[in-house]
Each structure stands twice: as C-alpha cells, then as structure tokens.
Design a protein around this motif. Structure first.
Motif, short mmCIF file in Angstrom:
data_model
loop_
_atom_site.label_atom_id
_atom_site.label_comp_id
_atom_site.label_asym_id
_atom_site.label_seq_id
_atom_site.Cartn_x
_atom_site.Cartn_y
_atom_site.Cartn_z
N LEU A 126 0.83 -1.20 0.00
CA LEU A 126 0.00 0.00 0.00
C LEU A 126 0.86 1.25 0.00
O LEU A 126 0.56 2.24 -0.67
CB LEU A 126 -0.89 -0.03 1.25
CG LEU A 126 -1.90 1.10 1.38
CD1 LEU A 126 -2.87 1.01 0.23
CD2 LEU A 126 -2.63 0.99 2.70
N THR A 127 1.95 1.16 0.76
CA THR A 127 2.84 2.32 0.85
C THR A 127 3.30 2.77 -0.52
O THR A 127 3.29 3.95 -0.85
CB THR A 127 4.09 1.96 1.67
OG1 THR A 127 3.70 1.13 2.74
CG2 THR A 127 4.78 3.19 2.17
N ARG B 80 2.57 6.16 -2.58
CA ARG B 80 3.71 6.99 -2.95
C ARG B 80 3.71 7.27 -4.45
O ARG B 80 4.01 8.37 -4.90
CB ARG B 80 5.00 6.29 -2.55
CG ARG B 80 6.18 7.23 -2.49
CD ARG B 80 7.41 6.49 -2.04
NE ARG B 80 7.31 6.04 -0.66
CZ ARG B 80 8.07 5.08 -0.15
NH1 ARG B 80 8.96 4.48 -0.88
NH2 ARG B 80 7.93 4.72 1.10
N VAL C 62 4.15 7.61 7.96
CA VAL C 62 4.23 7.25 6.55
C VAL C 62 2.92 6.61 6.14
O VAL C 62 2.45 5.67 6.75
CB VAL C 62 5.39 6.26 6.34
CG1 VAL C 62 5.49 5.90 4.88
CG2 VAL C 62 6.68 6.85 6.84
N GLN C 63 2.35 7.11 5.05
CA GLN C 63 1.05 6.61 4.60
C GLN C 63 1.16 5.16 4.16
O GLN C 63 2.02 4.83 3.37
CB GLN C 63 0.58 7.43 3.41
CG GLN C 63 0.35 8.88 3.73
CD GLN C 63 -1.08 9.12 4.06
OE1 GLN C 63 -1.82 8.18 4.35
NE2 GLN C 63 -1.48 10.36 4.01
N GLY C 64 0.25 4.37 4.65
CA GLY C 64 0.19 3.00 4.18
C GLY C 64 1.18 2.06 4.82
O GLY C 64 1.09 0.85 4.66
N LEU C 65 2.13 2.60 5.58
CA LEU C 65 3.18 1.72 6.10
C LEU C 65 2.65 0.80 7.17
O LEU C 65 2.99 -0.39 7.22
CB LEU C 65 4.32 2.57 6.66
CG LEU C 65 5.51 1.76 7.12
CD1 LEU C 65 6.17 1.12 5.93
CD2 LEU C 65 6.50 2.63 7.84
N GLU D 9 -0.30 -0.37 7.50
CA GLU D 9 -1.09 -1.44 6.91
C GLU D 9 -0.20 -2.53 6.35
O GLU D 9 -0.43 -3.72 6.56
CB GLU D 9 -1.98 -0.90 5.79
CG GLU D 9 -3.21 -0.16 6.26
CD GLU D 9 -2.90 1.28 6.66
OE1 GLU D 9 -3.81 1.95 7.15
OE2 GLU D 9 -1.75 1.72 6.48
N ASP D 10 0.85 -2.11 5.64
CA ASP D 10 1.74 -3.10 5.04
C ASP D 10 2.41 -3.96 6.10
O ASP D 10 2.47 -5.19 5.99
CB ASP D 10 2.80 -2.39 4.19
CG ASP D 10 2.23 -1.89 2.89
OD1 ASP D 10 2.76 -0.92 2.34
OD2 ASP D 10 1.24 -2.50 2.42
N PHE E 217 9.06 -6.87 -0.28
CA PHE E 217 9.03 -5.83 0.73
C PHE E 217 10.25 -4.92 0.65
O PHE E 217 10.22 -3.79 1.12
CB PHE E 217 8.97 -6.47 2.13
CG PHE E 217 8.08 -5.72 3.08
CD1 PHE E 217 8.61 -4.81 3.96
CD2 PHE E 217 6.72 -5.94 3.10
CE1 PHE E 217 7.79 -4.12 4.84
CE2 PHE E 217 5.90 -5.27 3.97
CZ PHE E 217 6.44 -4.35 4.85
N THR F 99 11.24 -3.35 -1.65
CA THR F 99 11.03 -2.17 -2.50
C THR F 99 10.33 -1.05 -1.75
O THR F 99 10.00 -0.03 -2.33
CB THR F 99 10.15 -2.53 -3.71
OG1 THR F 99 8.92 -3.07 -3.22
CG2 THR F 99 10.83 -3.55 -4.59
N ILE F 100 10.12 -1.26 -0.46
CA ILE F 100 9.31 -0.29 0.27
C ILE F 100 9.97 1.08 0.33
O ILE F 100 9.32 2.09 0.58
CB ILE F 100 8.97 -0.80 1.67
CG1 ILE F 100 7.74 -0.08 2.22
CG2 ILE F 100 10.13 -0.65 2.63
CD1 ILE F 100 7.01 -0.87 3.22
N PHE F 101 11.29 1.10 0.11
CA PHE F 101 11.96 2.39 0.12
C PHE F 101 12.12 2.99 -1.27
O PHE F 101 12.76 4.03 -1.43
CB PHE F 101 13.33 2.27 0.78
CG PHE F 101 13.26 1.96 2.25
CD1 PHE F 101 13.74 0.76 2.74
CD2 PHE F 101 12.70 2.85 3.14
CE1 PHE F 101 13.67 0.47 4.08
CE2 PHE F 101 12.62 2.57 4.49
CZ PHE F 101 13.12 1.37 4.95
N LEU G 262 12.03 9.46 6.25
CA LEU G 262 11.15 8.34 5.97
C LEU G 262 11.67 7.07 6.59
O LEU G 262 10.94 6.30 7.24
CB LEU G 262 11.06 8.16 4.45
CG LEU G 262 10.05 7.17 3.95
CD1 LEU G 262 8.72 7.85 3.87
CD2 LEU G 262 10.44 6.65 2.60
N LYS H 293 11.22 6.98 10.33
CA LYS H 293 9.84 6.70 10.75
C LYS H 293 9.51 5.23 10.54
O LYS H 293 8.82 4.63 11.36
CB LYS H 293 8.87 7.56 9.95
CG LYS H 293 8.89 9.01 10.34
CD LYS H 293 7.77 9.76 9.65
CE LYS H 293 8.07 11.22 9.61
NZ LYS H 293 7.27 11.92 8.62
#
Lengths: 368, 323
Positions: free
Chosen positions: A85-86, A90, B4-7, B9-10, B38, B40-42, B54, B57
């Motif tokens: 979702l992140t 983004r 951080v938006q969505g973080l 939840e993930d 995962f 790729t989250i950054f 980021l 956080k």
C-alpha cells in the motif's frame, strides 16, 4: 518525528550513560569503523548450538534471502504491480507531483538542511586525542529563537545542536549564535563612518541557563553579572511556590552532572533580556557513524532559514542601516544598504542632508 | 509528526500473515517477504533529506512491534522485519534502530528465551544486528518535543497482535485465591467462636456470601473463556468480513467497536451504580450479582447488533433497583 506534549521526569544524565555502559559489552560500544561478522565458532559458542548449525544459520539467515541481488533494478522506479500500500500511495503522490511541478529539484534550503545534517557524520579527527570517548553521551538540543516576527508565534523556529555529555555548559553558551549579540548600540547619523566595532556580545557578557530550579550563570569574565539574582530575589520575597532557586557557576558543570527532563523546555538568557527556550529532545550513546571529532561539538545540524531583509532602494543588498523620522525616506522605519544610505543622506563632502536618526541594523538572517 | 502513509497497513499485513502461518522460522518469513517484495518499500524518487526522515519513521514503526505487549510470534516477526528494513534501506550512512534503556532488559530476556527454546535463527539475526551496531541506545524511544497546541492522535494497533494481557488474571492469581480461601476460613472460624452455637456462625453474622472464593474463581474462568471466544470471533469476523458485502461488514466492525465502547460504558456504569444504588449492608451482594450477570450476557450475545446493546445498561440498572 518527534512526539509532542510528552516529557520525562528529571534524571541525571551521567547516570543514564552509566546504566547503558553497564548493560552493554565492548563490541556494542566500540567506535571502530566496521565490526567483523564473527566466525562460525563464535556463533556456535554464543548461541549454544553446533558448528554445523552455525554454518547453516549463516546461509539461511543471510540478508540475501530478503533482498534479491538484482542490481539492475533502479530504486527510483516503483514497480508496477506492487502489493504494498505504501508504494501505491507513494506512486500516486509522485505522479501528482510530476503534473504540478515543472522542475523537480532540491531547492537551496533543502540542500543546506541536508548538508548540515550529514556533513559531520562519521568524521574522525586527525589528532587521536580529539577522538570522542566510547560510551559518551550525545544530547540533541533544540534552541529556539526569541520571537522576532509575528508569523513565528505558532511554530517557533529553532536550531538543533548536538552536544557531548562531557562538555561544559560554557561551550554550549559560546556556540549559540543569536542576532542580539551583534547589535551595535547608538545613533550614528552624524558620524556614519565611526560606527564602532563593539558589538553587544563584547559589552554584555552575562548569561545564564535555567535547568530544574538552578540558575547556571556565566562567571568567566569580571564583567559578567549575575542576571538570575533578580529572579531569585523576586521568588524569595513572597511564597510564590517556586521552591528554592539556586544559583551556581556555569563553567563548573558539564552536561553529565545535570539532571534534566527530556522534552521539557528550559531557558537560556543573555544580553539581559534575550531569552531562548532550550529543549533536550534526545539522549543516546555515541555511535561510530556519528561525528567523532570532539572539536566539532557542539555541532549545529539544523538551522531555520530566515530571509534577510534587503535595502528598500536597490532591493539587492542586505540592509545595514535603519532610519527613523527620516524626511528623505518614504516609510518609517526604513532600511538601507550602506551604499544607498550614503548616497541618499550625505552629499559629496559627507555633510548630513535632511533630518533623520540612523542606527546600524543587523539582520536576523545574518547567520544563513 | 505525520506517519508514513500505508506503512502501518503493510507491516501489519506481513506480520499478520506471519502470525497465521504459526511459525517462527526465518525461512517462512523470508518467503513472505519475498512474495511481497518488501525490500522495494523504500523505492520511489525520494531525495536524500526526505529519505532519511522516511527511513527513521519506518524503523520506528517496526520497532514498536518488537516490544511487549505483543505476542511472542509477533515479536519474532518484528525482529525479522527490522532486520529486513535495516538492510533494505537506501540511506547512507544507515539509519539506526532506537532502543530505550527501559526496554533493554526485556529485550535481553527475549534473546535468552530465544536461545533457550533453540530458535537459533531468530537469535542469530538479533546477534547479527547487534554486531552490525544497528542500534542507537537511547533514553527514550521517541524524540520528544514540547508543543502546547498540537494534538497527536493515539495510534491504534491491532488487537489480535497483542498478547492476551489479562488484567483480571494478573490480579486474581492462584496465590491470591489461596490466600483469600485461607482468610475466608479463618473468618468463618472466628464467627463460629464468638457465636452461641460453636459449630455454626450466628445468622446475624452472615454478612457475606459463603462461597465467595469459589464464585470468584468461577467468574475469572468465565472471563477468560469469554476473552478467548471474543478473540476467535474477532478473527472469524475479520475473515468472513471480506466475503460479506460492505454493509454487513460495517455492522460487524461497528458491533465490535461498539462492543468495546459498550463494555467500557458498562464498566463505568458498574462502578457508579455500585456506589450509588446499593445500601451498605448489601454492598457485597450487589457486586456479586452484577459481575455474574455481565458474564452471562457476554456469553450469550457476543455478536449482538448495536441496537440491542444500548438498552442493556438501562436494563441492569432497573434490575438493581428491583433488588
């Protein structure tokens, strides 16, 4: 990244360092550049397993299990079908930016902010005696500017300073740069060339910190007066509920000796009435990735950018003079740079034209 | 500061999957991690300053799952998550994981538990992080600042991740029950001694329920059962919620949310009404009746819709007045 409205109770900073040092072993505290991974035998000994298991662990738990080594993937590109979702959020934000912003580049302020944060990271001194000790405590202080502009009332601008636990309070005091220190007193319309070089910093050297009911006065120079005496006398006249306020010398104390609350505002006062709020936001042990040169501390890592006010005439140079009751100026008060000031108010021989009062002006943005 | 938006939840999705798999093996975690890519989250075009913030956080969020009151499995999952995030980050030099002094003994204990129960992979990973000096040893887990006007919302973490923290159990332990039993017997004996009939206490002296301790034990067991049922139901609801259409889902979630709110309201009501309604001599009796009734209520109607729940406090109050 900071939790507002929370603060701890007061504790001795030195004690924190001591507690942590007791809990951790030398490999945790060491400031050597990179630690060795450790042999299989060491792993086996520490975990209480066999050597084969240790070798197996090394294979199974290696970071390659989590991070594929496909180097051709560009970290700037968000994969198309991401399940995270992140990333989806983004991506949307980035697409929106591309629509709106024509040139997406870091502005000067951002570059400056990033550089300030990171330029000292990992710096080691040439001279080994200047190396910070292992297990040293590192404090992060937010020092707020005194409110000069109305617009700053809600979100006060501040600078962030890193300080070592073993440093004296006087070192922090010397590193705080405030525009009120540079003011030059006096009216100089009749003799503009003779504006003296004495700035307020040299004339009024007294200052104090207030932490937890104690005033720490700067007594290094004979001119320094005890500014806190007035406050202490005031609190003692009636029972105002402030308890006992002490007054001690600033130069005798290091940060390790103090008891502070983290996240609680304290005061720094200089020039008699220029007050800054100080908040300790973080205390931690020093790490090998921090700046390890003792001479660079207290280290400034974040500063608020104040716009300098330009001359009203040319609008190019920073203002150096301010005039009041000026018959030649359109507004009162009016700011001038040096060149425009002289051109307007003095003739070729240096005679004063018109009536006005002129004061040297130091812009708050001078530290940019 | 904003998160951080969505973080969240993930992370919760990954930890939830790990919990469901009912394992603490790193290989399973690594599979799930790779499935979701995962690392790729950054990713994304982020400039250096923003990236630092980021990453900080992200690590802070993941670190919260590593500490109590979360269940053991979640904590192991959080350890693996921290390991992955720490190594996947793109900042140079790497951002560190903050550990507060107060949490360190707990973490030491956790490490010893891992070694004792021979979860070697988790212990190895913790050791690896420590050797890489991925930790900042701090006083407080979060940076603190003093601002009078802003209000920060409390972050809600998933109920099911939390260990069944049983306040009732920690209060009414076996030891406490034993002691209560002893005191109760002693009390009864005292009453016998001072009454006329040596074998039985006087009727006039019977001020409390005789089977106090037994009742207490029963009620505690009931509560535990109820809690477990509720958790199961919560999980079921979560699963079936995806199948049902939106409206029903909403009422289910609402009923859970309102269940909680109503439970709180009930407890508040209980304390108030106990003080107000009962007369002194009957106070003990009053308390007993209420709690057993509430136990029954919970067992019967865990899934009642909102409407039925509202009149309940009123109903109980009526029952008290009748008493």
């Amino acid at each position: 990244y900071e939790a507002a409205e929370l603060y701890t109770r007061a504790f001795r900073l030195g004690a924190l360092g001591h507690c942590w040092r007791q809990q951790l072993g030398p490999p945790d505290l060491s400031l050597a550049a990179e630690a060795a991974a450790g042999t299989d035998a060491a792993v086996a000994a520490e975990l209480g397993c066999t050597a084969e298991t240790a070798a197996e662990l090394r294979a199974v738990c290696s970071i390659d299990m989590l991070i594929p080594s496909d180097k051709e993937k560009d970290p700037d590109v968000i994969p198309e079908d991401s399940s995270l979702l992140t990333l989806r959020i983004r991506k949307k934000a980035l697409e929106k930016r591309e629509e709106v912003i024509i040139v997406d580049r870091a502005c000067r302020q951002e570059t400056l902010a990033y550089e300030m944060e990171s330029y000292a990271a990992g710096k080691r001194p040439d001279n080994l005696t200047d190396l910070v000790d292992e297990g040293e405590l590192l404090l992060t202080l937010n020092i707020f500017y005194p409110v000069i502009f109305q617009k700053h009332k809600d979100h006060k601008p501040y600078q962030t300073v890193l300080v070592l636990g073993s440093q004296k309070l006087t070192e922090l005091r010397d590193s705080i740069s405030c525009v009120s220190d540079l003011q030059i007193g006096g009216e100089f319309s009749s003799q503009p060339d003779q504006a003296p070089e004495h700035i307020s910093k040299d004339l009024y050297k007294s200052a104090f910190f207030y932490f937890e009911g104690t005033f720490y006065n700067d007594k290094r120079y004979p001119e320094c007066r005890d500014l806190s005496r007035t406050v202490i006398e005031w609190s003692e006249t009636h029972d105002r509920g402030y308890g006992n306020l002490q007054s001690v010398k600033m130069e005798d104390y290091t940060f390790n000796d103090l008891s502070l609350k983290i996240g609680f505002p304290y005061l720094f006062c200089h020039q008699g009435d220029c007050e800054h709020i100080i908040i300790v936001t973080d205390t931690r042990l020093i790490h090998h990735d921090d700046c390890l040169d003792r001479n660079l501390y207290p280290l400034l890592i974040k500063k608020h950018w104040l716009c300098t006010r330009k001359c009203f005439v040319c609008k190019k140079y920073t203002a150096r003079w301010v005039t009041n009751k000026d018959s030649l100026a359109p507004v009162d008060p009016c700011l001038f740079c040096d060149v425009c000031f002289r051109m307007l108010h003095y003739d070729a021989e240096g005679n004063k034209l018109g009536e006005f009062l002129a004061y040297p002006y130091v812009d708050p943005g001078i530290f940019n | 500061m904003s998160s951080v938006q969505g973080l969240q939840e993930d992370c919760e999705e990954l930890l939830g999957a790990f919990q469901k798999a009912d394992t603490v093996r790193f290989e399973r975690f690594a599979e799930m991690w790779r499935e979701r890519r995962f690392h790729t989250i950054f990713y994304g075009r982020i400039r250096a300053l923003e990236r630092n913030k980021l990453t900080k956080k992200t690590l802070e969020l993941a670190q919260q799952y590593f500490l109590p009151p979360y269940a053991f499995q979640i904590r192991v999952g959080a350890l693996y998550l921290l390991y992955g995030l720490y190594n996947a980050q793109l900042c140079q030099p790497k951002q560190k994981i903050r550990i507060a002094l107060k949490d360190w003994p707990e973490i030491q204990r956790f490490q010893r538990d891992l070694i004792d129960s021979q979860h070697y992979d988790a212990a190895y990973i913790f050791r690896a992080l420590r050797l890489a000096r991925a930790f900042h040893f701090t006083a407080m887990p979060k940076l603190l600042n003093y601002r009078t006007k802003k209000k920060i919302g409390e972050k809600e973490f998933k109920e099911e991740f939390k260990d069944q923290s049983n306040r009732v159990n920690s209060l009414i332990t076996n030891n406490a029950l034993e002691e209560l039993m002893n005191i109760h017997d002693h009390y009864q004996k005292m009453k016998c001694v001072i009454s006329a009939d040596r074998s039985q206490p006087d009727k006039a002296l019977s001020l409390i329920k005789d089977d106090l301790v037994v009742n207490l034990k029963d009620i505690t067991l009931e509560y535990q059962e109820w809690q477990q049922n509720r958790m199961k139901l919560f999980l079921n609801a979560k699963e079936t919620g995806e199948i049902l259409n939106k409206k029903e889902e909403e009422t289910l979630l609402e009923s859970e949310g309102s269940e909680r709110a109503n439970a709180l309201a009930r407890i508040k009501y209980k304390s108030y009404s106990a003080v107000v309604e009962a007369s002194k001599s009957r106070r003990h009796r009053q308390v007993k009746l209420e709690s057993s009734e509430s136990g029954l209520n919970y067992r019967k109607s865990p899934n009642k819709s909102r409407k039925n729940k509202r009149p309940q406090p009123a109903r109980r109050r009526d029952s008290l007045e009748v008493e």
